[in-house]
Design a protein around this motif. Structure first.
Motif, PDB file in Angstrom:
ATOM      1  N   GLY A 111      14.725  -9.871  -9.967  1.00  0.00           N
ATOM      2  CA  GLY A 111      13.471  -9.861  -9.221  1.00  0.00           C
ATOM      3  C   GLY A 111      13.228 -11.162  -8.487  1.00  0.00           C
ATOM      4  N   SER A 112      13.575 -12.282  -9.126  1.00  0.00           N
ATOM      5  CA  SER A 112      13.398 -13.596  -8.494  1.00  0.00           C
ATOM      6  C   SER A 112      14.284 -13.747  -7.270  1.00  0.00           C
ATOM      7  CB  SER A 112      13.705 -14.710  -9.499  1.00  0.00           C
ATOM      8  OG  SER A 112      12.842 -14.638 -10.613  1.00  0.00           O
ATOM      9  N   ASN A 113      15.529 -13.225  -7.361  1.00  0.00           N
ATOM     10  CA  ASN A 113      16.436 -13.291  -6.211  1.00  0.00           C
ATOM     11  C   ASN A 113      15.894 -12.501  -5.020  1.00  0.00           C
ATOM     12  OD1 ASN A 113      18.398 -14.922  -7.328  1.00  0.00           O
ATOM     13  ND2 ASN A 113      19.556 -13.233  -8.198  1.00  0.00           N
ATOM     14  N   ILE A 114      15.321 -11.336  -5.316  1.00  0.00           N
ATOM     15  CA  ILE A 114      14.786 -10.499  -4.235  1.00  0.00           C
ATOM     16  C   ILE A 114      13.537 -11.135  -3.643  1.00  0.00           C
ATOM     17  CG2 ILE A 114      13.804  -8.244  -3.670  1.00  0.00           C
ATOM     18  CD1 ILE A 114      15.516  -7.056  -5.927  1.00  0.00           C
ATOM     19  N   ILE A 115      12.623 -11.553  -4.513  1.00  0.00           N
ATOM     20  CA  ILE A 115      11.347 -12.108  -4.033  1.00  0.00           C
ATOM     21  C   ILE A 115      11.562 -13.437  -3.322  1.00  0.00           C
ATOM     22  CG2 ILE A 115      10.605 -13.525  -5.988  1.00  0.00           C
ATOM     23  CD1 ILE A 115       8.406 -10.968  -4.248  1.00  0.00           C
ATOM     24  N   GLY A 116      12.650 -14.137  -3.661  1.00  0.00           N
ATOM     25  CA  GLY A 116      12.944 -15.400  -2.987  1.00  0.00           C
ATOM     26  C   GLY A 116      13.148 -15.223  -1.490  1.00  0.00           C
ATOM     27  N   LYS A 117      13.667 -14.059  -1.082  1.00  0.00           N
ATOM     28  CA  LYS A 117      13.886 -13.806   0.344  1.00  0.00           C
ATOM     29  C   LYS A 117      12.732 -13.052   0.994  1.00  0.00           C
ATOM     30  CE  LYS A 117      18.935 -13.923   0.426  1.00  0.00           C
ATOM     31  NZ  LYS A 117      20.169 -13.245   0.870  1.00  0.00           N
ATOM     32  N   THR A 118      11.976 -12.291   0.193  1.00  0.00           N
ATOM     33  CA  THR A 118      10.968 -11.408   0.795  1.00  0.00           C
ATOM     34  C   THR A 118       9.554 -11.942   0.685  1.00  0.00           C
ATOM     35  OG1 THR A 118      10.678 -10.147  -1.271  1.00  0.00           O
ATOM     36  CG2 THR A 118      12.402  -9.398   0.243  1.00  0.00           C
ATOM     37  N   ARG A 119       9.346 -13.081   0.002  1.00  0.00           N
ATOM     38  CA  ARG A 119       7.983 -13.558  -0.234  1.00  0.00           C
ATOM     39  C   ARG A 119       7.236 -13.758   1.083  1.00  0.00           C
ATOM     40  NH1 ARG A 119       7.280 -17.444  -3.770  1.00  0.00           N
ATOM     41  NH2 ARG A 119       5.500 -18.342  -2.701  1.00  0.00           N
ATOM     42  N   ASP A 120       5.995 -13.277   1.081  1.00  0.00           N
ATOM     43  CA  ASP A 120       5.090 -13.384   2.241  1.00  0.00           C
ATOM     44  C   ASP A 120       5.610 -12.659   3.475  1.00  0.00           C
ATOM     45  OD1 ASP A 120       3.309 -15.005   0.793  1.00  0.00           O
ATOM     46  OD2 ASP A 120       4.427 -16.802   1.314  1.00  0.00           O
ATOM     47  N   LYS A 121       6.536 -11.720   3.299  1.00  0.00           N
ATOM     48  CA  LYS A 121       7.096 -11.027   4.471  1.00  0.00           C
ATOM     49  C   LYS A 121       7.009  -9.504   4.356  1.00  0.00           C
ATOM     50  CE  LYS A 121      10.406 -14.658   5.742  1.00  0.00           C
ATOM     51  NZ  LYS A 121      10.052 -15.629   4.714  1.00  0.00           N
ATOM     52  N   VAL A 122       6.610  -8.984   3.202  1.00  0.00           N
ATOM     53  CA  VAL A 122       6.534  -7.533   3.020  1.00  0.00           C
ATOM     54  C   VAL A 122       5.183  -7.032   3.510  1.00  0.00           C
ATOM     55  CG1 VAL A 122       6.693  -5.629   1.388  1.00  0.00           C
ATOM     56  CG2 VAL A 122       8.059  -7.694   1.017  1.00  0.00           C
ATOM     57  N   LEU A 123       5.206  -6.247   4.560  1.00  0.00           N
ATOM     58  CA  LEU A 123       3.971  -5.747   5.160  1.00  0.00           C
ATOM     59  C   LEU A 123       3.724  -4.302   4.736  1.00  0.00           C
ATOM     60  CD1 LEU A 123       4.455  -7.152   8.745  1.00  0.00           C
ATOM     61  CD2 LEU A 123       2.833  -7.971   7.053  1.00  0.00           C
ATOM     62  N   LYS A 124       2.486  -4.030   4.333  1.00  0.00           N
ATOM     63  CA  LYS A 124       2.086  -2.682   3.909  1.00  0.00           C
ATOM     64  C   LYS A 124       0.883  -2.245   4.724  1.00  0.00           C
ATOM     65  CE  LYS A 124       1.210   0.078  -0.222  1.00  0.00           C
ATOM     66  NZ  LYS A 124       1.071   0.071  -1.696  1.00  0.00           N
ATOM     67  N   TYR A 125       0.924  -1.015   5.188  1.00  0.00           N
ATOM     68  CA  TYR A 125      -0.140  -0.536   6.075  1.00  0.00           C
ATOM     69  C   TYR A 125      -1.432  -0.307   5.314  1.00  0.00           C
ATOM     70  CZ  TYR A 125      -2.269   1.896  10.011  1.00  0.00           C
ATOM     71  OH  TYR A 125      -3.084   2.244  11.041  1.00  0.00           O
ATOM     72  N   ASP A 126      -2.514  -0.875   5.858  1.00  0.00           N
ATOM     73  CA  ASP A 126      -3.851  -0.703   5.304  1.00  0.00           C
ATOM     74  C   ASP A 126      -4.552   0.387   6.114  1.00  0.00           C
ATOM     75  OD1 ASP A 126      -6.457  -0.834   4.492  1.00  0.00           O
ATOM     76  OD2 ASP A 126      -6.723  -2.974   4.796  1.00  0.00           O
ATOM     77  N   ASP A 127      -4.703   1.579   5.513  1.00  0.00           N
ATOM     78  CA  ASP A 127      -5.278   2.719   6.222  1.00  0.00           C
ATOM     79  C   ASP A 127      -6.722   2.468   6.658  1.00  0.00           C
ATOM     80  OD1 ASP A 127      -3.100   4.528   6.191  1.00  0.00           O
ATOM     81  OD2 ASP A 127      -3.443   4.853   4.056  1.00  0.00           O
ATOM     82  N   LYS A 128      -7.473   1.738   5.840  1.00  0.00           N
ATOM     83  CA  LYS A 128      -8.896   1.536   6.139  1.00  0.00           C
ATOM     84  C   LYS A 128      -9.086   0.673   7.380  1.00  0.00           C
ATOM     85  CE  LYS A 128     -10.582   2.083   1.406  1.00  0.00           C
ATOM     86  NZ  LYS A 128     -11.272   1.440   0.267  1.00  0.00           N
ATOM     87  N   ASN A 129      -8.308  -0.414   7.468  1.00  0.00           N
ATOM     88  CA  ASN A 129      -8.480  -1.348   8.579  1.00  0.00           C
ATOM     89  C   ASN A 129      -7.455  -1.174   9.691  1.00  0.00           C
ATOM     90  OD1 ASN A 129     -10.737  -2.968   7.486  1.00  0.00           O
ATOM     91  ND2 ASN A 129      -9.261  -3.466   5.880  1.00  0.00           N
ATOM     92  N   LYS A 130      -6.554  -0.167   9.520  1.00  0.00           N
ATOM     93  CA  LYS A 130      -5.557   0.144  10.544  1.00  0.00           C
ATOM     94  C   LYS A 130      -4.733  -1.086  10.933  1.00  0.00           C
ATOM     95  CE  LYS A 130      -7.389   4.230  10.646  1.00  0.00           C
ATOM     96  NZ  LYS A 130      -6.740   5.324   9.891  1.00  0.00           N
ATOM     97  N   ILE A 131      -4.194  -1.734   9.911  1.00  0.00           N
ATOM     98  CA  ILE A 131      -3.434  -2.964  10.149  1.00  0.00           C
ATOM     99  C   ILE A 131      -2.394  -3.127   9.046  1.00  0.00           C
ATOM    100  CG2 ILE A 131      -4.937  -4.473   8.802  1.00  0.00           C
ATOM    101  CD1 ILE A 131      -4.691  -6.550  10.999  1.00  0.00           C
ATOM    102  N   TYR A 132      -1.298  -3.795   9.352  1.00  0.00           N
ATOM    103  CA  TYR A 132      -0.291  -4.115   8.342  1.00  0.00           C
ATOM    104  C   TYR A 132      -0.658  -5.449   7.693  1.00  0.00           C
ATOM    105  CZ  TYR A 132       2.662  -0.454  10.275  1.00  0.00           C
ATOM    106  OH  TYR A 132       3.165   0.758  10.697  1.00  0.00           O
ATOM    107  N   LYS A 133      -0.735  -5.456   6.363  1.00  0.00           N
ATOM    108  CA  LYS A 133      -1.054  -6.688   5.632  1.00  0.00           C
ATOM    109  C   LYS A 133       0.105  -7.050   4.725  1.00  0.00           C
ATOM    110  CE  LYS A 133      -6.099  -6.165   5.271  1.00  0.00           C
ATOM    111  NZ  LYS A 133      -7.215  -6.016   4.306  1.00  0.00           N
TER     112      LYS A 133
END
Length: 597
Positions: A111-133
């Protein structure tokens, strides 16, 4: 009908493959080998129990055939089952404990190896505000850990679950053909009836499990936030601590209620299965006694019915285990499916970063946009940020963003660094060549020296000393300790420095590691802990001037600074060397508008 449908789902889930087919989430060979070893011992224990279920019947057969010596051997084997089972259990328990410890460490490491590259970069769509966070790093790591835990256990256990089921079926078939005590017209329907009741029980539990886990996850997340506040957030007034403790108490009460309700239903369901099992066993005894004349009842007939009961009892016990295997399989798959959507997002980012050849960022284009955050609770204030013009930022430029707190500066900088995203709005070759400062940044739990140099065994102390002196930190630290490096090695970040000093130490680290791979320096309120201007030089204007001159010596980097401070002196000092562009956030008709001035 719901229960019958759930039984079908349990069986389908058991035979269909699950999980994402990706090398990154594959179980390590050494972990799989250890897990397989544990499961082999568990399976052997099952086989031993199944074999021993027939030894009493074999004892009677040997006695009837007057093979007394073999009869004694089989009887001794029957009596020795507990000893052999305990011996297997002791070794299995030891291996299982070792496996669980190594298993957990491997999951955290992966998990640490994966999160080391993806931290602060995984965007998930927020249906309420119509934006990727951006998905928080804590949520990402929890997703990875939960997903790998269940996926790896599924891969290890599933094949042995199948073997256990096959061995139970084989035992039942053998029991049917060797049974000469209870008519098969009674024995077979009895086994089918008990199997059906066991399946109904498992289906009932599974129908309630999804609701239980959903609520349990919500309560756990809420408790984690409160505990984090208790540990990290200082109390402003005396009631702060009581407020958080009481809030935690409320979540514990609700969580416990949820747990009790679910396990109450589970216990009732399993108690019912045990009751049916008991009645089936006693029913056979009653049926057998009712079908023979008491005058014909002999010691041989009693031992025969006892041997049959042992087989039936063992069969029912393993039917129950078979159903539990389906139940646990369904639980693992449920957890895998719950995390799968987020896990795919994480893996997509992981592979894109791993395979990506970072592109030089020589400009950033931001097209006209509108971001609206809707009111989600009574404490929320609806927020709208707009830009009516295309913003084109080129290499070498220094961009200053002005505006009061809450005007949208951080939101805009999150857009530029792709922590939030509107589709087809911001055009950036890559954000992997960015360094981003915001007020949330802090050092970890290592001493400040190791944190500052990333545990480099041969750091360039002269280079760092020069940076610290220009940020006016060296003199401040030296006044508390004659040996600055010794001080850093003995102290931790959170408890040894003021807010302004912490800001500057983080900036010093960023400047020290600034190299040709960094094209853009994004600074969100980097000097909020300092005065705008003072007589001793430790002020926002001087610090910003040094940062810009150090970071942009060749005038190739993009530097974006947000502030609510008056830094006109800083701009005047660098205006003849750098192209400065000013943007302001102004409120018009309850909307925050971004304009260039």
């Amino acid at each position: 009908m719901k229960l019958l449908s759930e039984i079908k789902n349990l069986l389908i889930d058991f035979i269909k493959p699950c999980g994402i087919d990706d090398e990154v989430v594959k179980i390590p060979k050494n972990v799989k080998k250890m897990g397989t070893k544990v499961e082999i011992f568990s399976f052997v224990s099952t086989l031993v129990a199944l074999i021993f279920a027939f030894t009493l019947k074999l004892t009677n057969m040997m006695i009837e055939l007057r093979l007394l010596f073999l009869g004694v051997i089989f009887f001794l084997l029957y009596k020795g089952e507990d000893v052999l089972r305990d011996a297997f259990y002791i070794y299995e328990d030891s291996e299982k404990t070792k496996f669980d410890l190594i298993f957990d460490d491997e999951i955290v490491y992966r998990g640490s190896n994966i999160i080391g590259k993806t931290r602060d970069k995984v965007l998930k769509y927020d249906d309420k505000n119509k934006i990727y966070k951006v998905l928080s790093n804590e949520s990402s790591l929890n997703t990875i850990k939960n997903y790998l835990n269940n996926l790896w256990r599924q891969e290890i256990k599933h094949r042995f679950d199948i073997l256990q089921i096959l061995s139970v079926i084989l035992m039942l078939i053998t029991a049917i053909f060797t049974n000469n005590t209870v008519p098969n017209t009674i024995f077979i329907p009895l086994i089918i009836f008990f199997s059906f009741i066991s399946f109904l029980s498992s289906a009932y539990i599974n129908l309630n499990r999804n609701t239980f886990f959903k609520k349990h996850r919500e309560y756990n997340n809420e408790q984690s936030l409160i505990v984090n506040d208790l540990l990290r957030v200082p109390s402003i007034v005396n009631k702060d601590l009581d407020m958080r403790i009481n809030k935690f108490k409320d979540t514990v009460i609700n969580s416990n209620k949820n747990v009790k309700n679910f396990y109450k239903k589970m216990n009732i369901s399993r108690f019912f299965v045990s009751l049916v099992e008991t009645l089936c066993n006693y029913g056979i005894i009653i049926f057998y006694i009712a079908s023979i004349k008491l005058s014909n009842l002999t010691l041989a007939s009693i031992t025969e019915i006892t041997a049959t009961l042992v087989i039936i009892e063992t069969a029912m016990g393993y039917i129950r285990r078979f159903v539990y295997a389906l139940d646990y399989n369904s639980e693992r798959i449920n957890k895998i499916n719950t995390e799968e959507e987020d896990m795919k997002l994480i893996l997509d980012i992981y592979h894109s970063i791993t395979n990506e050849k970072p592109k030089i960022v020589d400009n950033i284009i931001v097209k006209p946009f509108t971001i609206s955050y809707k009111e989600e609770s009574k404490n929320d204030i609806p927020f709208t940020l707009k830009s009516r013009e295309t913003i084109n930022i080129n290499s070498g430029e220094v961009i200053i963003l002005y505006g009061p707190s809450g005007s949208g500066k951080s939101t805009f900088m999150n857009m530029i660094t792709e922590r939030i995203k509107l589709e087809k709005n911001v055009e950036i070759p890559s954000t992997t060549r960015f360094l981003f400062y915001d007020e949330k940044l802090r050092f970890g739990s290592l001493n400040m020296f190791d944190e500052l140099f990333c545990c480099d065994k041969n750091p360039d102390l002269n280079k760092m000393e020069d940076i610290l002196k220009n940020l006016h930190l060296w003199t401040e630290i030296e006044s508390n300790s004659h040996d600055v490096w010794k001080y850093f090695k003995e102290k931790q970040f959170e408890h040894s420095l003021s807010n302004g000093q912490r800001q500057r130490l983080i900036l010093a680290k960023m400047l020290y590691f600034l190299d040709d791979d960094i094209d853009a320096l994004i600074l969100d309120e980097p000097t909020s802990g300092l005065d705008d201007k003072n007589d001793i030089g430790i002020d926002a204007e001087n610090i910003l001037e040094y940062i810009v001159k150090y970071a942009n010596k060749d005038k190739k980097r993009i530097i974006i600074i947000s502030t609510h401070q008056n830094i006109d002196g800083f701009k005047n000092n660098i205006s003849n060397k750098y192209k400065i562009r000013n943007y302001i956030f102004v409120n018009e008709n309850n909307e925050n508008i971004l304009k260039e001035i």
